[in-house]
Design a protein around this motif. Structure first.
Motif, short mmCIF file in Angstrom:
data_model
loop_
_atom_site.label_atom_id
_atom_site.label_comp_id
_atom_site.label_asym_id
_atom_site.label_seq_id
_atom_site.Cartn_x
_atom_site.Cartn_y
_atom_site.Cartn_z
N GLY A 66 -21.09 -19.01 38.38
CA GLY A 66 -21.16 -19.81 37.15
C GLY A 66 -20.33 -19.16 36.05
N LYS A 67 -19.57 -19.99 35.33
CA LYS A 67 -18.67 -19.46 34.30
C LYS A 67 -19.21 -19.76 32.92
CE LYS A 67 -15.38 -22.15 35.80
NZ LYS A 67 -14.08 -22.84 35.93
N GLY A 68 -19.10 -18.76 32.03
CA GLY A 68 -19.41 -18.97 30.63
C GLY A 68 -18.13 -18.98 29.83
N ARG A 69 -18.24 -19.06 28.54
CA ARG A 69 -17.06 -19.04 27.68
C ARG A 69 -16.47 -17.64 27.64
NH1 ARG A 69 -18.02 -20.10 22.13
NH2 ARG A 69 -15.84 -20.65 21.93
N LEU A 70 -15.21 -17.56 27.26
CA LEU A 70 -14.51 -16.31 27.02
C LEU A 70 -14.58 -15.37 28.23
CD1 LEU A 70 -16.01 -15.83 23.43
CD2 LEU A 70 -13.78 -16.80 23.98
N THR A 96 -19.74 -14.57 32.58
CA THR A 96 -20.38 -15.28 33.70
C THR A 96 -21.60 -16.02 33.16
OG1 THR A 96 -21.69 -13.34 34.20
CG2 THR A 96 -19.68 -13.63 35.48
N TRP A 97 -22.05 -17.01 33.90
CA TRP A 97 -23.25 -17.75 33.51
C TRP A 97 -24.23 -17.69 34.68
CZ3 TRP A 97 -25.28 -20.15 29.29
CH2 TRP A 97 -26.38 -20.98 29.51
N GLU A 98 -25.34 -17.03 34.44
CA GLU A 98 -26.34 -16.87 35.50
C GLU A 98 -27.35 -18.00 35.40
OE1 GLU A 98 -26.22 -14.40 37.64
OE2 GLU A 98 -24.66 -13.21 36.65
N ASP A 104 -20.01 -22.68 44.10
CA ASP A 104 -19.56 -21.58 43.25
C ASP A 104 -19.81 -21.93 41.78
OD1 ASP A 104 -17.63 -23.57 43.38
OD2 ASP A 104 -15.91 -22.22 43.43
N SER A 105 -19.25 -23.06 41.36
CA SER A 105 -19.44 -23.49 39.97
C SER A 105 -19.17 -25.00 39.93
CB SER A 105 -18.46 -22.73 39.07
OG SER A 105 -18.03 -23.54 38.00
N THR A 106 -20.03 -25.74 39.28
CA THR A 106 -19.84 -27.20 39.22
C THR A 106 -18.52 -27.52 38.49
OG1 THR A 106 -21.22 -27.24 37.23
CG2 THR A 106 -22.30 -27.77 39.32
N SER A 107 -18.17 -26.69 37.51
CA SER A 107 -16.92 -26.94 36.77
C SER A 107 -15.71 -26.61 37.65
CB SER A 107 -16.88 -26.11 35.49
OG SER A 107 -17.79 -26.61 34.56
N HIS A 139 -27.98 -24.27 42.47
CA HIS A 139 -27.60 -22.89 42.22
C HIS A 139 -26.09 -22.75 42.20
CE1 HIS A 139 -27.50 -18.61 42.25
NE2 HIS A 139 -27.10 -18.52 43.50
N GLN A 140 -25.59 -21.91 41.30
CA GLN A 140 -24.15 -21.60 41.28
C GLN A 140 -23.99 -20.12 41.62
OE1 GLN A 140 -22.03 -24.23 37.91
NE2 GLN A 140 -23.35 -22.69 37.05
N THR A 141 -23.03 -19.82 42.49
CA THR A 141 -22.81 -18.40 42.84
C THR A 141 -21.80 -17.75 41.90
OG1 THR A 141 -21.14 -19.11 44.40
CG2 THR A 141 -23.35 -18.69 45.31
N LYS A 188 -32.86 -18.74 19.43
CA LYS A 188 -32.46 -18.20 20.74
C LYS A 188 -31.75 -19.28 21.55
CE LYS A 188 -36.12 -14.78 21.42
NZ LYS A 188 -37.20 -14.40 22.36
N LYS A 189 -30.75 -18.84 22.30
CA LYS A 189 -29.92 -19.81 23.03
C LYS A 189 -30.66 -20.42 24.22
CE LYS A 189 -25.42 -19.80 25.39
NZ LYS A 189 -24.05 -19.27 25.28
N CYS A 190 -30.65 -21.76 24.30
CA CYS A 190 -31.26 -22.41 25.47
C CYS A 190 -30.22 -23.16 26.28
CB CYS A 190 -32.39 -23.34 25.05
SG CYS A 190 -31.84 -24.80 24.18
N GLY A 199 -18.71 -28.52 31.14
CA GLY A 199 -19.76 -27.87 31.92
C GLY A 199 -20.91 -27.48 31.02
N ILE A 200 -22.13 -27.81 31.45
CA ILE A 200 -23.29 -27.53 30.61
C ILE A 200 -24.38 -26.85 31.44
CG2 ILE A 200 -25.06 -28.59 29.11
CD1 ILE A 200 -23.05 -30.77 28.51
N GLY A 201 -24.93 -25.80 30.88
CA GLY A 201 -26.05 -25.11 31.53
C GLY A 201 -27.22 -25.10 30.56
#
Ligand code: BTN
Length: 242
Positions: free
Chosen positions: A37-41, A44-46, A10-13, A33-35, A102-104, A123-125
């Protein structure tokens, strides 16, 4: 170094937040692969097959006073690894790394709190070999591949990053915040007008730089102040000289 590898999770974090008690300090989890993935605030993180996603568990000798510096340390290590790969990047306070604006890469710091602070999960993507981005992301995101035309060994990238991270983190634990010098030199927001989410209030500010304690030094009208956390959105309608 204990690296736990998954094909899908689901998410490594989220995994580390569930399993922190059974895992040793400095454990790393990565997945193809994360099903979920979480981003800030709450975002989601794809990821795609070109992304490198991982999380690090920190649970010994945590310094609560200096936690806010950790995302900055993570960002400077990304800057450093990219520099070694011949890629010039900048760090957008407090959590992103950009190439050509641009964000990498994104960084998410979470804590496990049970009566007291028990653990931190970083957690880092990183968009390493990602080939394209859809919709809105097209303008905002890039990958190492898209910005250089070169493909990178994703496992090598993870190991290079972790080497840099653990060596900086050891120094940080000994009170050496030398990484802040790198951040100050390569801070993306310096001299730019931003819309700052300041405890839920929107403020238009000019970014003056990064302070010695890692906070963002901003100016609003004639008042200069320091911001320790929050979201700074670039304000395209404002120009410091205009
Ligand atoms: C952001 O820019 O909003 C932060 C993104 C962080 C994404 C990484 S990918 C590995 C780890 N697992 C997650 O679910 N999120 C972080």
């Amino acid at each position: 170094m204990n690296i736990i590898r998954f094909d899908t999770i689901d998410s490594t974090s989220s995994y580390l937040k569930r399993e922190w008690e059974h895992l040793e300090d400095s454990s790393v989890v990565t997945s193809h692969h994360q099903t979920a993935g979480k981003g800030r605030l709450g975002r989601t993180w794809e990821d795609d097959s070109g992304s490198v996603v991982f999380s690090v568990l920190l649970k010994e000798n945590l310094d609560e006073e200096r936690i806010h510096l950790l995302p900055l340390l993570c960002g400077t290590c990304l800057y450093e690894v990219l520099r070694r790969y011949g890629i010039s990047s900048s760090i957008k306070w407090p959590n992103d790394v950009l190439i050509d604006g641009k964000k990498c890469a994104g960084i998410l710091l979470e804590s496990v709190f049970e009566k007291k602070l028990e653990a931190l999960v970083v957690g880092i993507g990183v968009n390493v070999n990602s080939l394209s981005f859809d919709g809105d992301l097209k303008k905002k995101a890039t990958s190492l591949f898209l910005s250089t035309g070169r493909k990178f060994d994703q496992d090598r990238f993870l190991l290079d990053y972790l080497d840099c991270f653990f060596s900086s983190y050891r120094k940080y634990q000994n009170g050496d915040d030398g990484f802040l010098d790198v951040l100050k030199k390569h801070s993306y927001l310096d001299g730019k007008m931003v819309l700052l989410d300041y405890y839920g209030e929107n403020r238009n500010c000019l970014v003056l730089g990064i302070n010695d304690d890692g906070s963002l030094k901003v100016k609003e009208k004639d008042k200069v102040y320091s911001v320790f956390s929050g979201e700074a959105t670039l304000h395209s309608n404002y120009h410091p000289l205009g």
